[in-house]
Design a protein around this motif. Structure first.
Motif, short mmCIF file in Angstrom:
data_model
loop_
_atom_site.label_atom_id
_atom_site.label_comp_id
_atom_site.label_asym_id
_atom_site.label_seq_id
_atom_site.Cartn_x
_atom_site.Cartn_y
_atom_site.Cartn_z
N ALA A 194 0.85 -1.20 0.00
CA ALA A 194 0.00 0.00 0.00
C ALA A 194 0.88 1.25 0.00
N HIS A 195 1.97 1.19 0.77
CA HIS A 195 2.89 2.32 0.83
C HIS A 195 3.53 2.58 -0.54
N LYS A 196 3.96 1.49 -1.18
CA LYS A 196 4.61 1.59 -2.50
C LYS A 196 3.65 2.22 -3.52
N GLN A 212 0.97 4.13 -2.92
CA GLN A 212 0.71 5.55 -2.62
C GLN A 212 1.89 6.43 -3.03
N ARG A 213 3.09 5.96 -2.74
CA ARG A 213 4.29 6.75 -3.05
C ARG A 213 4.38 7.01 -4.56
N ARG A 214 4.06 5.94 -5.34
CA ARG A 214 4.15 6.05 -6.80
C ARG A 214 3.23 7.18 -7.31
N VAL A 216 0.27 16.50 10.01
CA VAL A 216 1.10 15.86 11.03
C VAL A 216 2.56 15.94 10.64
N ALA A 217 2.85 15.66 9.34
CA ALA A 217 4.25 15.52 8.94
C ALA A 217 4.89 16.86 8.59
N GLY A 218 4.11 17.81 8.08
CA GLY A 218 4.75 18.96 7.46
C GLY A 218 4.58 20.28 8.16
N HIS A 219 4.01 20.27 9.35
CA HIS A 219 3.67 21.54 9.95
C HIS A 219 4.59 21.82 11.15
N HIS A 279 14.63 11.05 16.37
CA HIS A 279 14.87 9.62 16.11
C HIS A 279 13.57 9.00 15.61
N VAL A 280 13.66 7.85 14.96
CA VAL A 280 12.45 7.07 14.67
C VAL A 280 12.71 5.64 15.11
N THR A 281 11.63 4.89 15.29
CA THR A 281 11.81 3.50 15.73
C THR A 281 11.13 2.55 14.75
N ARG A 282 11.62 1.34 14.72
CA ARG A 282 11.07 0.31 13.84
C ARG A 282 10.97 -0.98 14.64
N ILE A 283 10.13 -1.89 14.16
CA ILE A 283 10.07 -3.22 14.76
C ILE A 283 10.33 -4.24 13.66
N PRO A 322 12.97 3.78 1.31
CA PRO A 322 11.62 4.00 0.77
C PRO A 322 10.73 4.92 1.62
N HIS A 323 10.99 5.03 2.92
CA HIS A 323 10.15 5.90 3.77
C HIS A 323 10.75 7.29 3.93
N ASN A 324 11.72 7.66 3.08
CA ASN A 324 12.31 8.99 3.27
C ASN A 324 11.22 10.06 3.16
N CYS A 325 11.54 11.25 3.67
CA CYS A 325 10.53 12.32 3.73
C CYS A 325 10.16 12.79 2.32
N ILE A 326 8.91 12.60 1.97
CA ILE A 326 8.47 13.00 0.63
C ILE A 326 8.43 14.53 0.51
N PHE A 340 9.77 20.61 -0.33
CA PHE A 340 8.73 21.56 0.10
C PHE A 340 9.25 22.33 1.31
N SER A 341 9.74 21.60 2.30
CA SER A 341 10.19 22.25 3.53
C SER A 341 11.40 23.15 3.30
N LEU A 342 12.36 22.69 2.48
CA LEU A 342 13.56 23.50 2.24
C LEU A 342 13.19 24.82 1.58
C1 HEM Z 1 12.10 20.09 8.39
C2 HEM Z 1 10.98 19.51 7.99
C3 HEM Z 1 10.77 18.02 7.94
C4 HEM Z 1 11.48 17.00 8.53
C5 HEM Z 1 12.71 17.10 9.41
C6 HEM Z 1 10.84 15.77 8.16
C7 HEM Z 1 11.30 14.51 8.53
C8 HEM Z 1 10.72 13.32 8.16
C9 HEM Z 1 11.17 12.02 8.58
C10 HEM Z 1 12.35 11.74 9.51
C11 HEM Z 1 10.36 11.10 8.01
C12 HEM Z 1 10.42 9.58 8.19
C13 HEM Z 1 9.48 9.13 9.28
C14 HEM Z 1 9.45 7.62 9.46
O1 HEM Z 1 9.50 6.88 8.48
O2 HEM Z 1 9.37 7.16 10.62
C15 HEM Z 1 9.38 11.83 7.23
C16 HEM Z 1 8.37 11.24 6.50
C17 HEM Z 1 7.38 11.96 5.86
N1 HEM Z 1 7.31 13.32 5.70
FE1 HEM Z 1 8.60 14.68 6.40
N2 HEM Z 1 9.78 16.05 7.36
C18 HEM Z 1 9.69 17.41 7.19
C19 HEM Z 1 8.77 18.12 6.44
C20 HEM Z 1 7.74 17.55 5.73
C21 HEM Z 1 6.77 18.28 4.95
C22 HEM Z 1 6.75 19.79 4.75
C23 HEM Z 1 5.88 17.35 4.46
C24 HEM Z 1 4.66 17.54 3.59
C25 HEM Z 1 4.31 18.64 3.01
C26 HEM Z 1 6.33 16.05 4.92
C27 HEM Z 1 5.69 14.86 4.64
C28 HEM Z 1 6.15 13.61 5.02
C29 HEM Z 1 5.44 12.38 4.71
C30 HEM Z 1 4.12 12.26 3.97
C31 HEM Z 1 6.23 11.34 5.22
C32 HEM Z 1 5.97 9.84 5.12
C33 HEM Z 1 6.83 9.31 3.96
C34 HEM Z 1 6.74 7.80 3.76
O3 HEM Z 1 6.61 7.06 4.74
O4 HEM Z 1 6.85 7.39 2.60
N3 HEM Z 1 7.45 16.20 5.68
N4 HEM Z 1 9.63 13.18 7.33
#
Ligand code: HEM
Length: 489
Positions: free
Chosen positions: A76-78, A80-82, A271-274, A337-341, A423-427, A431-433
């Motif tokens: 499902a992750h793959k 969605q990412r695509r 949650v992720a980008g704010h 940090h992040v954690t995995r199992i 594969p789970h790197n921040c998408i 945007f943030s930079l």
């Molecule tokens: C300085 C800003 C940011 C940092 C440091 C950051 C860091 C991270 C990290 C460490 C992960 C991996 C989490 C994990 O797998 O446990 C992640 C995933 C993610 N981030 Fe960011 N993030 C930032 C900004 C953003 C923004 C602005 C957005 C969206 C507009 C965003 C969307 C996401 C999403 C959707 C994921 C899940 C990716 C996946 O699992 O494929 N992030 N981020």
């Protein structure tokens, strides 16, 4: 209070004492594997079908973000990412610059009004305002929605208030630590424990889903009215791009996201980008306040641009801005940090051998299903064996010539683990930079930042989000007070 909350840097102390790889007992006696070994980390982040987000982290993400990208694993992750990757590409982010600059200017104007007299310096909790600004940006650039939370006359925004309760309350750290470790309590007892802030999460989820549903209906109608997903449309927000990609006739039916998955991306962006970007910039302003020479040098460079509304390329052409942002994200990685199992047995290779409890040298680790693994982002970003003896020092100039060793860090950007890798790197990293560059460009040309509290008072929480707080005012929760005054050329 758990040791990680008492001392968020404790794992770095252990790493320096015991080497890059060791085990410790976490909350509820859970055995957790810690590794800052770059070979091991590369293996863990790449093998995301084995090393998955913890059940409870997933379920608390799901509780809030439904079936969005943060809460799914495997196929499902793959899938969605695509669909979603193209919406986060450089060309698309370039199109969002206007929103980043517009909201940065709104924030500048609010602070200018707060300061009033141009010669005065005023104490401002920059984190609070940056968090409003990044929420407004995610609203506008993420899904063409106006939260209007920067408007000083506007009434308090319900969604923003809910987020504040969840991420910035004084008890956030202990609550999230407990939630993240609930899986280690035997199931029959788990039911007896009330999940912290469950009601806050549930309320937030309900609000976000009502909002998301409406956006889905409106978005689909707008695409159809414009002549379908291939037609040229004026809307450039992430949600519209994702919706169009998902409706494209070229995408086979079984590769598409369901309506629930699409709606789930809205709270996911919140949650992720704010809070991540607002945390990064509040630490950036703090570093500028305590390093006045860095502040002067950066401001001078920003003034070399002739335009008040620079393009992404123009901002990217400024080398010191780039080094400053890299250094800030290295030292103050917003996700510490992040954690995995491990969901299956495995063998993790090691770059540097470690010792087992009998003193035997191990060149790889046998992993049993159920093993918890910690990926210590900030520790790797500041590891002396990789970055050199001055690894903890804030020094933007280090980016002019990096030590060779940092090439080994698994990374999606900038030789650091800040945005994870694999594969789970921040998408959303581009945007943030871009948002961070726009903010620094506007704020630093308008203001001078100085320290508001004594040395050592600003600390960070140990809950995984690198949020700042003032030690002597810890009952207030996260904040970053700085003295702000108008810049006069
Ligand atoms: C300085 C800003 C940011 C940092 C440091 C950051 C860091 C991270 C990290 C460490 C992960 C991996 C989490 C994990 O797998 O446990 C992640 C995933 C993610 N981030 Fe960011 N993030 C930032 C900004 C953003 C923004 C602005 C957005 C969206 C507009 C965003 C969307 C996401 C999403 C959707 C994921 C899940 C990716 C996946 O699992 O494929 N992030 N981020």
């Amino acid at each position: 209070m758990h040791i990680f909350q008492k001392d968020p840097t404790v794992t770095r102390t252990w790493r320096n004492a015991f080497g890059a790889t060791f085990q410790y007992k976490g909350l509820f006696n859970t055995r957790e594997l810690y590794t800052a070994d770059t070979v091991a980390l590369e293996h863990i982040v790449k093998n995301n079908f084995i090393y998955q987000k913890r059940v409870v982290v997933m379920s608390s993400n799901n509780r809030l973000a439904g079936e969005g990208l943060l809460g799914v694993e495997g196929e499902a992750h793959k899938r969605q990412r695509r669909i979603m990757n193209p919406a986060f590409g450089t060309a698309q982010i370039r199109g969002l610059m206007e929103a980043f600059l517009e909201k940065s200017v709104e924030l500048r104007d609010v602070w200018t009004q707060k300061i009033g007299d141009e010669s005065k310096s005023t104490r401002i909790d920059v984190l609070d305002w940056l968090s409003k600004m990044t929420l407004d940006v995610i609203g506008q650039a993420g899904f063409d929605y106006q939260f209007d939370s920067l408007n000083p006359e506007g009434k308090p925004n319900e969604v923003h208030e809910t987020f504040n309760k969840m991420f910035h309350a004084p008890n956030t750290a202990s609550q999230s630590a407990l939630r993240a470790n609930l899986h280690s309590i035997p199931a029959p007892f788990r039911r007896l424990i009330s999940i912290p802030a469950r009601k806050t999460f549930d309320d937030a989820r309900k609000k976000l889903f009502v909002l998301g549903n409406q956006m889905l209906v409106d978005g689909k109608a707008a695409i159809n009215a414009a002549g379908g997903p291939k037609a040229v449309s004026g809307r450039r927000d992430l949600f519209s791009l994702i919706l169009r990609a998902n409706m494209s006739p070229e995408v086979p039916e079984d590769h598409r996201m369901s309506d629930n998955e699409v709606i789930g991306q809205i709270p996911t962006f919140f949650v992720a980008g704010h809070a991540t970007t607002s945390s990064a910039i509040s630490w950036a302003l703090y570093e500028l306040a305590i390093n006045p020479l860095v502040q002067i040098k950066l401001r001078e460079e920003l003034f070399t641009l002739q335009s008040d509304t620079p393009t992404l390329e123009e901002l990217n052409s400024l080398p010191y801005l780039d080094s400053f942002i890299r250094e800030n994200l290295r030292v103050h990685a917003p996700v510490s940090h992040v954690t995995r199992i491990a969901v299956a047995d495995d063998v993790i290779p090691l770059g540097t051998p470690c010792l087992d409890t009998h003193g035997q040298k191990l060149t790889s680790l046998l992993i049993k299903k159920g093993q918890m693994v910690r990926i210590p982002i900030v520790d790797v970003n500041t590891d002396r064996t990789l970055w050199g003896e001055d690894a903890l020092k804030f020094k933007p100039e280090r980016w002019e010539q990096l030590p060779k060793a940092v090439d080994a860090i698994p990374s999606v950007w900038g030789n650091m683990l800040t945005f994870l890798a694999g594969p789970h790197n921040c998408i959303g990293f581009r945007f943030s930079l871009a948002e961070q560059k726009a903010l620094l460009f506007v704020l630093l040309r308008a203001f001078v930042f100085e320290r508001a509290v004594a040395d050592g008072e600003i600390r960070r929480t140990g809950n995984g989000l690198h949020s700042p707080f003032v030690y002597s005012e810890r009952e207030k929760g996260s904040q970053m007070p700085l003295m702000v005054k108008a810049f006069q050329a």
